[in-house]
Write an enzyme that holds these catalytic residues in place. Sequence first.
Site, PDB file in Angstrom:
ATOM      1  N   VAL A  64       0.813  -1.215   0.000  1.00 39.37           N
ATOM      2  CA  VAL A  64       0.000   0.000   0.000  1.00 39.37           C
ATOM      3  C   VAL A  64       0.843   1.261   0.000  1.00 39.37           C
ATOM      4  O   VAL A  64       0.391   2.321  -0.451  1.00 39.37           O
ATOM      5  CB  VAL A  64      -0.982   0.041   1.189  1.00 39.37           C
ATOM      6  CG1 VAL A  64      -2.011  -1.057   1.083  1.00 39.37           C
ATOM      7  CG2 VAL A  64      -0.256   0.001   2.525  1.00 39.37           C
ATOM      8  N   ASN A  90      -6.883  -0.968   6.389  1.00 35.60           N
ATOM      9  CA  ASN A  90      -6.501  -1.557   7.661  1.00 35.60           C
ATOM     10  C   ASN A  90      -4.991  -1.712   7.823  1.00 35.60           C
ATOM     11  O   ASN A  90      -4.483  -1.738   8.947  1.00 35.60           O
ATOM     12  CB  ASN A  90      -7.182  -2.928   7.803  1.00 35.60           C
ATOM     13  CG  ASN A  90      -6.607  -3.753   8.923  1.00 35.60           C
ATOM     14  OD1 ASN A  90      -6.869  -3.515  10.101  1.00 35.60           O
ATOM     15  ND2 ASN A  90      -5.795  -4.751   8.568  1.00 35.60           N
ATOM     16  N   SER A 142      -6.910   5.438  15.269  1.00 30.31           N
ATOM     17  CA  SER A 142      -6.607   4.919  16.606  1.00 30.31           C
ATOM     18  C   SER A 142      -6.930   5.994  17.630  1.00 30.31           C
ATOM     19  O   SER A 142      -6.880   7.194  17.318  1.00 30.31           O
ATOM     20  CB  SER A 142      -5.119   4.547  16.712  1.00 30.31           C
ATOM     21  OG  SER A 142      -4.768   4.260  18.051  1.00 30.31           O
ATOM     22  N   TYR A 155       3.376   6.812  15.190  1.00 32.73           N
ATOM     23  CA  TYR A 155       2.090   6.130  15.030  1.00 32.73           C
ATOM     24  C   TYR A 155       0.930   7.096  15.272  1.00 32.73           C
ATOM     25  O   TYR A 155      -0.041   7.119  14.502  1.00 32.73           O
ATOM     26  CB  TYR A 155       2.026   4.956  16.010  1.00 32.73           C
ATOM     27  CG  TYR A 155       0.836   4.049  15.833  1.00 32.73           C
ATOM     28  CD1 TYR A 155       0.783   3.142  14.777  1.00 32.73           C
ATOM     29  CD2 TYR A 155      -0.226   4.078  16.738  1.00 32.73           C
ATOM     30  CE1 TYR A 155      -0.305   2.294  14.620  1.00 32.73           C
ATOM     31  CE2 TYR A 155      -1.321   3.239  16.593  1.00 32.73           C
ATOM     32  CZ  TYR A 155      -1.347   2.345  15.533  1.00 32.73           C
ATOM     33  OH  TYR A 155      -2.434   1.507  15.383  1.00 32.73           O
ATOM     34  N   ALA A 157       0.935  10.334  14.948  1.00 34.94           N
ATOM     35  CA  ALA A 157       0.877  11.286  13.831  1.00 34.94           C
ATOM     36  C   ALA A 157       0.215  10.662  12.617  1.00 34.94           C
ATOM     37  O   ALA A 157      -0.597  11.303  11.923  1.00 34.94           O
ATOM     38  CB  ALA A 157       2.285  11.767  13.487  1.00 34.94           C
ATOM     39  N   SER A 158       0.550   9.400  12.341  1.00 33.59           N
ATOM     40  CA  SER A 158      -0.042   8.735  11.174  1.00 33.59           C
ATOM     41  C   SER A 158      -1.545   8.566  11.341  1.00 33.59           C
ATOM     42  O   SER A 158      -2.312   8.760  10.396  1.00 33.59           O
ATOM     43  CB  SER A 158       0.623   7.372  10.933  1.00 33.59           C
ATOM     44  OG  SER A 158       0.240   6.405  11.900  1.00 33.59           O
ATOM     45  N   LYS A 159      -1.985   8.240  12.553  1.00 34.16           N
ATOM     46  CA  LYS A 159      -3.404   8.009  12.784  1.00 34.16           C
ATOM     47  C   LYS A 159      -4.181   9.321  12.862  1.00 34.16           C
ATOM     48  O   LYS A 159      -5.337   9.396  12.440  1.00 34.16           O
ATOM     49  CB  LYS A 159      -3.595   7.175  14.058  1.00 34.16           C
ATOM     50  CG  LYS A 159      -3.000   5.770  13.961  1.00 34.16           C
ATOM     51  CD  LYS A 159      -3.572   4.980  12.781  1.00 34.16           C
ATOM     52  CE  LYS A 159      -3.101   3.548  12.755  1.00 34.16           C
ATOM     53  NZ  LYS A 159      -3.710   2.753  11.671  1.00 34.16           N
ATOM     54  N   ILE A 188      -6.666  -3.331  21.837  1.00 35.78           N
ATOM     55  CA  ILE A 188      -7.319  -4.515  21.300  1.00 35.78           C
ATOM     56  C   ILE A 188      -6.437  -5.733  21.572  1.00 35.78           C
ATOM     57  O   ILE A 188      -5.211  -5.648  21.494  1.00 35.78           O
ATOM     58  CB  ILE A 188      -7.555  -4.357  19.773  1.00 35.78           C
ATOM     59  CG1 ILE A 188      -8.361  -3.082  19.476  1.00 35.78           C
ATOM     60  CG2 ILE A 188      -8.243  -5.589  19.209  1.00 35.78           C
ATOM     61  CD1 ILE A 188      -9.739  -3.028  20.097  1.00 35.78           C
TER      62      ILE A 188
END
Length: 247
Positions: A64, A90, A142, A155, A157-159, A188
């Site tokens: 991706v 995802n 997230s 992470y 920042a990406s979300k 989770i």
Amino acid sequence: MKLEGKIAVVTGGSRGIGFATCKKLASEGATIIITDICDSEKAAPAIKELEDMGAKAKFYQSDVSDFASATETVNAIIEEFGGLDILVNNAGIVRDKLILKMDEQDFDAVININLKGTYNMIKATYKHFMKQRSGRIISLASVVGIMGNAGQANYSASKAGIIGLTKSVAKELGARNVTVNAIAPGYIVTDMTDALSDKAKEAIDSGIPMKRRGTPEDVANAICFLASDDASYITGEVLRVDGGMAM
């Protein structure tokens, strides 16, 4: 079945939340396309399980984070299956470190797969959904994209970026009857959290109002809802699946 006749693409769908999503969408009648960076041999058990459920399923190896790979894969899927109705973004990775120890490669890798990968797949499907005048795009954000978290700057920042991307694309595609939403899971139950000590698990659970971690199926159920006609007037939303953690 709510998704009878629908064609769904789930990136990173061969395990974890992605695979739970595939099974849930399949149970509602959708044809499932899994894309993943792993090879077909590693994805084979997931495809077999879906087929054993009676679902039509196929795997495409795709990265991706690579714009050309994402575009070629989407074009091949549309050509083979005659269309596409649901995109679930995802695929994602973590490279957790404090900023003090986080190097450029750690930051770039997470942004490229989590955020750029989501952009690449949305870009690849955008014209198709516009022309079709229908579609569902659901991306995995997230709660740390809302709250932030020490040791997860890349992470988070990406979300957070996925949330902004979701809201912007929702405004662009709303008039074309295409809904664009995000899911923000909390803690989770995964292979990673299973490896934690009992004390660490207890500390996590104690900080969640519902006093437990969620399951991949909890997330998959929310994704299935947003993919269905039951959510046809919901767009630009960030649905937390976190047991109240980010209230």
